[in-house]
Design an enzyme around this catalytic site. Structure first.
Site, short mmCIF file in Angstrom:
data_model
loop_
_atom_site.label_atom_id
_atom_site.label_comp_id
_atom_site.label_asym_id
_atom_site.label_seq_id
_atom_site.Cartn_x
_atom_site.Cartn_y
_atom_site.Cartn_z
CB CYS A 1 -0.92 -0.01 1.22
SG CYS A 1 -2.06 1.40 1.23
CB CYS B 1 -1.82 4.04 8.08
SG CYS B 1 -2.88 4.61 6.72
CB CYS C 1 -1.00 0.05 8.28
SG CYS C 1 -1.70 -1.23 7.21
CB CYS D 1 -15.19 -8.02 6.83
SG CYS D 1 -16.55 -7.95 7.97
CB CYS E 1 -18.35 -5.87 5.51
SG CYS E 1 -17.54 -4.34 6.07
N1 SAM Z 1 -6.70 0.24 3.03
C1 SAM Z 1 -7.99 0.47 3.50
C2 SAM Z 1 -8.08 1.63 4.46
O1 SAM Z 1 -7.09 1.93 5.12
O2 SAM Z 1 -9.15 2.24 4.54
C3 SAM Z 1 -8.65 -0.74 4.12
C4 SAM Z 1 -7.84 -1.67 5.01
S1 SAM Z 1 -7.17 -0.99 6.50
C5 SAM Z 1 -6.03 -2.21 6.99
C6 SAM Z 1 -8.55 -1.10 7.62
C7 SAM Z 1 -8.35 -0.64 9.05
O3 SAM Z 1 -7.60 -1.60 9.76
C8 SAM Z 1 -7.60 0.64 9.32
O4 SAM Z 1 -8.38 1.78 9.11
C9 SAM Z 1 -7.25 0.50 10.79
O5 SAM Z 1 -8.27 1.04 11.59
C10 SAM Z 1 -7.19 -1.02 10.98
N2 SAM Z 1 -5.81 -1.46 11.30
C11 SAM Z 1 -4.80 -1.57 10.41
N3 SAM Z 1 -3.66 -1.96 11.04
C12 SAM Z 1 -3.98 -2.09 12.35
C13 SAM Z 1 -3.23 -2.46 13.50
N4 SAM Z 1 -1.92 -2.73 13.44
N5 SAM Z 1 -3.86 -2.51 14.70
C14 SAM Z 1 -5.19 -2.21 14.78
N6 SAM Z 1 -5.94 -1.86 13.71
C15 SAM Z 1 -5.34 -1.79 12.52
FE1 SF4 Z 2 -2.87 1.24 3.34
FE2 SF4 Z 2 -2.78 0.13 5.74
FE3 SF4 Z 2 -3.31 2.72 5.53
FE4 SF4 Z 2 -5.14 0.89 4.68
S1 SF4 Z 2 -4.44 1.21 6.77
S2 SF4 Z 2 -4.47 2.77 3.62
S3 SF4 Z 2 -3.78 -0.71 3.93
S4 SF4 Z 2 -1.38 1.70 4.95
#
Ligand code: SAM
Ligand code: SF4
Ligand code: DTB
Length: 341
Positions: free
Chosen positions: A55, A59, A62, A99, A130
């Site tokens: 990605c 974030c 992530c 989901c 979802c």
């Molecule tokens: N890429 C898309 C987005 O960010 O909207 C969808 C997938 S993203 C992984 C979905 C959600 O997973 C994020 O908004 C975050 O709230 C949650 N998430 C991701 N990594 C995480 C982590 N290490 N611990 C807890 N929640 C996490």
């Molecule tokens: Fe990309 Fe992870 Fe952020 Fe979703 S949460 S936009 S997968 S970096």
């Protein structure tokens, strides 16, 4: 009689709820929970990463951001057949909602028909669907709705004033715009956030305040405890007091009485006793299955046993009530009986 839903919370009111003595907060949250929901029923969703890693976003929590060395390998979008196989297994194991997550900033025009075909197939199994694919344009939301998508997950993640410390590649307003498109297309909204990222109590209150002041309360509110992943900027950050996590769920329940509040990521690191407190405080939804997107979730045997020990039953879909919760209750009761005999 249940009180009317409010959308006008101010920050001080929400902080005052967090500041209540722990037992008073839990008692109030549980009373609201029981007035709006069956406190012994928990909605069960299974999560699948249909497009993993690589990605472009940053974030800080992530593991799927390409710029961090987390060991997650980038993969292409899964085929309809491969997703269907996993959805059938999730249904057989007792999930009522499936989901699907994609590590995209946003889907491209060419991705939408592919995801729509996946959604149509999964919906055809009689599961709720979802998807969480990143930012969404209005026309993409409509196409997914037309394909049979029930919910779109897009989290606010944190309070507006803390967001800039976690994500720099898109704005808070982008998230609010996506939520508008989701709601306006008639999709149900799944929207929550993450705690344990170094935010203050006021900022946890700010996340919940923002969620509760949306034009409609999200039907589903996932509260994630940060899963710390080696290689991400947030790895090694001081852990949040688990009781503060319980307070967050309780306040979410008080602000959004009719929503399903999901005890989301982080359960693998929680004791059974902590999870029991979360359910008492008003959580009534979980992810079930041994993986979240890329990280570990409790194994299904542990969850079945937990449900049996706490007399919890999976919430059933009305139209498929005969079929959707095959495994999650019965084997657990046997396990429990065996272990207490
Ligand atoms: N890429 C898309 C987005 O960010 O909207 C969808 C997938 S993203 C992984 C979905 C959600 O997973 C994020 O908004 C975050 O709230 C949650 N998430 C991701 N990594 C995480 C982590 N290490 N611990 C807890 N929640 C996490
Ligand atoms: Fe990309 Fe992870 Fe952020 Fe979703 S949460 S936009 S997968 S970096
Ligand atoms: C949500 O709020 N939590 C889920 C789901 N929505 C997509 C994701 C949790 C991801 C945890 C880290 C991982 O497994 O990669």
């Amino acid at each position: 009689m249940p009180a009317a839903l409010r959308h006008d919370w101010n920050r001080d009111e929400v902080i005052a709820l967090f500041d209540l003595p722990f037992n008073d907060l839990l008692a109030r949250a549980h009373a609201v929970h029981a007035a709006h929901h069956d406190p012994n029923a928990v909605q069960v969703s299974t999560l699948l990463s249909i497009k993993t890693g690589g990605c472009p976003e940053d974030c800080a929590y992530c593991p799927q951001a390409q710029r961090y060395q987390t060991g997650v390998e980038a993969q292409k979008l899964m085929s309809v057949d491969d997703v269907l196989e996993r959805a059938r297994a999730a249904k057989a194991a007792g999930a009522s909602r499936f989901c699907m997550g994609a590590a995209w900033r946003e889907p491209k025009d060419r991705d939408i028909p592919k995801v729509a075909a996946i959604v149509r197939a999964v919906k055809g199994l009689g599961l709720e669907t979802c998807a969480t694919l990143g930012m969404l344009k209005a026309e993409h939301a409509q196409s997914l709705k037309d394909a049979g998508l029930d919910y779109y997950n897009h989290n606010l993640d944190s309070a507006p004033e803390f967001y800039g410390e976690i994500i720099h590649t898109r704005e808070y307003q982008d998230r609010l715009d996506t939520l508008d498109h989701v709601r306006e297309s008639g999709l149900k909204t799944c929207c929550g956030g993450i705690v344990g990222m170094g935010e203050s109590r006021s900022q946890r209150a700010g996340l919940l305040q923002t969620l509760a002041c949306l034009p409609e309360h999200p039907q589903s509110v996932p509260i994630n405890m940060l899963v710390q992943v080696e290689g991400t900027p947030l790895a090694g950050i001081e852990k949040l007091d688990p009781f503060e996590f319980v307070r967050t769920l309780a306040v979410a329940r008080l602000l959004m009485p009719e929503s399903m509040v999901r005890l989301s990521a982080g359960r693998e690191q929680m004791s059974d006793e902590l999870q029991a407190l979360c359910f008492f405080a008003g959580a009534n939804s979980i992810f079930y299955g041994e993986k979240l997107l890329t990280t570990v979730n409790p194994d299904t045997a542990r969850d079945r046993e937990l449900f049996a020990r706490l007399d919890l039953t999976p919430l059933q879909l009305e139209e498929t009530s005969q079929t959707v919760h095959a495994d999650i209750v019965e084997p657990a009761r046997e396990t429990s009986a065996a272990s207490t005999a």
